[in-house]
Design a protein around this motif. Structure first.
Motif, short mmCIF file in Angstrom:
data_model
loop_
_atom_site.label_atom_id
_atom_site.label_comp_id
_atom_site.label_asym_id
_atom_site.label_seq_id
_atom_site.Cartn_x
_atom_site.Cartn_y
_atom_site.Cartn_z
N THR A 1 0.97 -1.30 0.05
CA THR A 1 -0.20 0.06 0.07
C THR A 1 0.89 1.30 0.21
O THR A 1 0.53 2.14 -0.65
CB THR A 1 -0.97 -0.20 1.17
OG1 THR A 1 -1.83 -1.18 0.95
CG2 THR A 1 -1.76 1.21 1.38
N SER A 2 2.21 1.30 0.70
CA SER A 2 2.95 2.44 0.77
C SER A 2 3.43 2.59 -0.62
O SER A 2 3.45 3.86 -1.08
CB SER A 2 4.05 2.18 1.69
OG SER A 2 3.49 2.16 3.06
N ASP B 1 -10.73 -6.65 2.30
CA ASP B 1 -10.89 -7.29 3.61
C ASP B 1 -10.06 -6.22 4.68
O ASP B 1 -10.49 -6.34 5.98
CB ASP B 1 -10.20 -8.61 3.71
CG ASP B 1 -10.54 -9.70 4.54
OD1 ASP B 1 -11.38 -9.25 5.52
OD2 ASP B 1 -9.90 -10.60 4.59
N ALA B 2 -9.29 -5.71 4.35
CA ALA B 2 -8.59 -4.60 5.10
C ALA B 2 -7.95 -3.54 4.29
O ALA B 2 -6.80 -3.50 4.20
CB ALA B 2 -7.30 -5.58 5.96
N ALA B 3 -8.64 -2.69 3.76
CA ALA B 3 -8.43 -1.52 3.01
C ALA B 3 -7.64 -0.59 3.71
O ALA B 3 -7.80 -0.20 4.87
CB ALA B 3 -9.34 -1.00 2.37
N ASN B 4 -6.58 -0.16 3.09
CA ASN B 4 -5.61 0.81 3.84
C ASN B 4 -5.52 2.28 2.99
O ASN B 4 -4.73 3.17 3.31
CB ASN B 4 -4.21 0.28 4.32
CG ASN B 4 -4.65 -0.59 5.47
OD1 ASN B 4 -3.90 -1.47 5.89
ND2 ASN B 4 -5.42 -0.28 6.24
N HIS C 1 -6.88 4.26 1.32
CA HIS C 1 -7.45 5.47 1.45
C HIS C 1 -6.88 6.26 2.44
O HIS C 1 -6.98 7.53 2.54
CB HIS C 1 -8.73 5.36 1.67
CG HIS C 1 -9.20 4.58 2.94
ND1 HIS C 1 -9.04 3.14 3.16
CD2 HIS C 1 -9.58 4.85 4.39
CE1 HIS C 1 -9.46 2.85 4.37
NE2 HIS C 1 -9.57 3.84 5.19
N MET C 2 -6.04 5.28 3.57
CA MET C 2 -5.52 6.36 4.73
C MET C 2 -4.50 7.28 4.16
O MET C 2 -4.11 8.18 5.11
CB MET C 2 -5.32 5.35 5.56
CG MET C 2 -6.25 4.32 6.18
SD MET C 2 -5.85 3.14 7.33
CE MET C 2 -5.32 3.99 8.39
N LEU C 3 -3.97 6.78 2.98
CA LEU C 3 -2.74 8.02 2.69
C LEU C 3 -3.35 8.81 1.46
O LEU C 3 -2.55 9.58 1.09
CB LEU C 3 -1.71 6.88 2.02
CG LEU C 3 -0.91 6.16 2.91
CD1 LEU C 3 -0.02 5.15 2.16
CD2 LEU C 3 -0.39 6.70 4.12
N ARG D 1 -15.31 -2.15 1.58
CA ARG D 1 -15.10 -2.56 2.92
C ARG D 1 -16.05 -4.07 3.01
O ARG D 1 -17.43 -3.71 3.15
CB ARG D 1 -15.44 -1.44 4.18
CG ARG D 1 -15.39 -2.10 5.44
CD ARG D 1 -15.19 -0.97 6.42
NE ARG D 1 -14.86 -1.70 7.90
CZ ARG D 1 -14.89 -0.70 8.75
NH1 ARG D 1 -14.80 0.60 8.71
NH2 ARG D 1 -14.42 -1.28 9.95
N LEU E 1 3.55 7.67 6.70
CA LEU E 1 2.13 6.92 7.04
C LEU E 1 1.32 7.38 8.15
O LEU E 1 0.14 7.61 8.41
CB LEU E 1 2.69 5.18 7.31
CG LEU E 1 1.54 4.52 7.91
CD1 LEU E 1 0.28 4.51 7.32
CD2 LEU E 1 2.25 2.95 7.88
#
Lengths: 295, 292
Positions: free
Chosen positions: A16-17, A37-40, A42-44, A136, A259
């Motif tokens: 993801t990074s 299952d564990a979306a990340n 969007h957090m960045l 999600r 992050l």
């Protein structure tokens, strides 16, 4: 339009990074986060969501106790052990029910109905780097593969409407249902691995999966300097398998700092940015991937 | 005691915790270590067990007799998994999508459909030192991980009161993790102190709650990242049972498949203490919410 997927086999290698870094560098793209299952991702990207929709991933059976004669034919027919019987009537355990409908078909009293089951949500958002489709899956739900297909379908629709060149897909870990749904039909997959025994083992399995679906792959070794001997081992493996290396990325605490601030590493201007930073390496990997996509 | 090690986020150190907990406990009580991360099983890279029994995980898929089939399409209509299509009056099956519910066989009016076996994975039972192991491997290209997880779980002893049965689950919170975690005595959630770690930990906590499992957290790579995981655990009243500091020495040991508690014996005490607090929490949970 080309679809480019980032996967890893092993979790936590930095998919993801790196994807977020590509997003910041690529320009004209549509983003899809298929790690439902564990979306990340969007957090960045500080997304602004303009559309949310329920995802009906399956059906679940319900037994009307007033019509159930407690014959237990449903229980005998269920291959998922989802039905238990009490002294009065049979009941369905929704966590085990896969929605096949066999119980409803065999019930002589017509006491069992199948109803749609909301198993997650998907979202359309805007980010400063382009449109983002993400999702999600509900907790303890199944059919993540169908939700992945939904996310990809929406990303393709947007890319077509806006005449965008690339879809950049952040994939899930593993080799199962959501990974299969993410990889089938993409133009190129970048496998992000790490210089560990597990990294190499999982790279081999996910490469086989890509081969199974005839998807060309490239490999990038993240945190390569944590074990340079193992990095060479992975590079030798790639050479042997004739897999093109997209590059190496060093371990860099600035990736974690970025992050924590919720931005891609390539957009994080740390005071100590050196030549050997992860941000620079991510840029080089993107160039290599881009060249391959254009080839 | 049957415990599952889960995480939400991948790569947080589930396997490290599972393997080193097993190593720490092996002198004290019988230990069974089940690798239920069937998509990417890794335990065997750290303990190289002698495999003494392997069993194929089989499922059944439809086989359609073209002479009996009249192309009515009832099977395709019934199938909830899109595993049968009728093209130009002829049925085509997609065995990899089949969930083996047997619905097509039941609805076929001409009796053209029978079931035929298909392999979706492999379970290998073995031993390493005094530790009993079982590993599940999902066949490449097969999506049905939960069925292989079930097969690994079925190798565990039925009565495990005085044993430590440790299950290494896959990342995420979907059906494969449910299969690994359901009906266990405790769910240990391994995370890292970053925003990704926190986000996925909150999902894993929801899963543990949904399954009614007592749970606690191990923070791996402590010192990297920020404080948000600690704040969350504090506010949500979730016990932090152990921390493993971020240390490039540990990372290097893991990288080549080394065993932390052997190379850094001072870590054994942490794992011993971890086991004690897990037992404490699991027993308290049993007292408070006895299983029906």
């Amino acid at each position: 339009m080309k679809e480019f997927l980032v996967i890893s086999g092993k979790g936590g290698t930095g998919k993801t990074s790196i994807t977020a870094g590509f997003a910041a560098l690529a320009g004209d793209i549509v983003l899809a986060d298929c790690d439902v299952d564990a979306a990340n991702l969007h957090m960045l990207l500080e997304p602004v969501t303009y559309h949310t929709e329920e995802f009906i991933g399956s059906r679940k059976a319900t037994i009307d106790p007033t019509h159930c004669s407690n014959c237990r034919l449903c229980q005998e027919s269920c291959r998922f052990n989802a039905i238990t019987s009490t002294e009065i009537a049979c009941t369905v355990n929704p966590l085990s029910c896969e929605g096949c409908g066999v119980c409803s078909f065999v019930c002589p009293k017509g006491a069992i109905t199948m109803h749609d089951h909301v198993s997650g949500h998907w979202f359309l958002s805007d980010t400063r780097y382009g449109p983002l489709v993400h999702a999600r899956l509900g907790i303890a739900e199944e059919n993540s593969g169908k939700l992945v297909a939904k996310v990809r379908e929406q990303a393709q629709r947007i890319a077509q409407e806006k005449d965008v060149e690339y879809i950049l897909v952040d994939g899930p870990p593993g080799t199962g249902c959501p990974v299969i749904s993410s990889i089938s039909g993409v133009d190129l997959a970048l496998i992000v691995t790490e210089p560990t025994i597990a990294g190499l083992h999982d790279l081999e399995r996910v490469r086989q999966l890509a081969g199974h679906f005839d998807v060309p792959v490239m490999v990038c070794i993240n945190k390569y300097d944590l074990d340079e001997a193992y990095t060479r081992k992975i590079e030798l493996y790639c050479q042997k398998q004739q897999i093109e290396l997209a590059g190496r990325i060093p371990f860099d605490r600035n990736v974690v700092s970025a992050l924590v601030r919720g931005i891609p590493a390539v957009a994080y201007a740390a005071p100590s940015t050196s030549e050997n930073s992860a941000a620079k390496a991510i840029g080089d990997v993107w160039q290599a991937v881009r060249n391959r996509l254009l080839a | 005691m049957l415990i599952t090690i889960a995480s939400g986020k991948g790569g947080t150190g589930k396997t490290t915790v599972a393997v080193n907990l097993a190593l720490t406990l092996k002198e004290l009580l019988p230990v069974v270590l089940l690798d239920c991360d069937v998509e990417e099983p890794n335990v065997h890279l750290f303990l190289q067990p002698v495999v003494n029994e392997s069993e194929k995980v089989m499922t059944t898929v439809p086989k359609i007799d073209g002479n009996k089939c009249d192309g009515c399409g009832k099977c395709s209509e019934f199938c909830a998994f899109n595993a049968i299509a009728i093209v130009k009056g002829k049925p085509i099956t997609f065995p990899e999508l089949c969930h083996s519910c047997r619905g097509c066989t039941l609805v076929c009016p001409t009796g053209a459909i029978t079931e035929t076996p298909r392999q979706i994975g492999l379970v290998e039972k073995g031993t390493w030192s005094v530790i009993k192991t079982a590993k599940g491997t999902l066949k490449i290209g097969s999506p049905l991980a939960p069925m292989v997880v079930d097969a690994v779980r079925n190798t565990a002893p039925l009565h495990h009161g005085d044993q430590a049965v440790i299950i290494d689950a896959s990342p995420g919170t979907s059906c494969a993790v449910v299969a690994a975690a359901k009906d266990t005595d405790f769910c240990l959630l391994v995370t890292e102190p970053t925003p990704f770690g926190l986000n996925d930990l909150t999902l894993a906590v929801e899963l543990a709650k949904k399954l009614g499992l007592p749970h606690g957290v191990v923070i791996n790579r402590a010192g990297l990242g920020d404080h948000s995981v600690y704040d969350y655990c504090h506010e949500a009243d979730i016990p932090i049972l152990m921390e493993i500091p971020f240390d490039t020495k540990y990372a290097a040991c893991y990288a080549r498949g080394g065993r932390l508690v052997e190379e850094f014996p001072d870590l054994s005490d942490r794992f011993l203490k971890l086991w004690d607090v897990i037992q404490h929490h699991a027993k308290r949970h049993q007292r408070e919410e006895p299983k029906t």
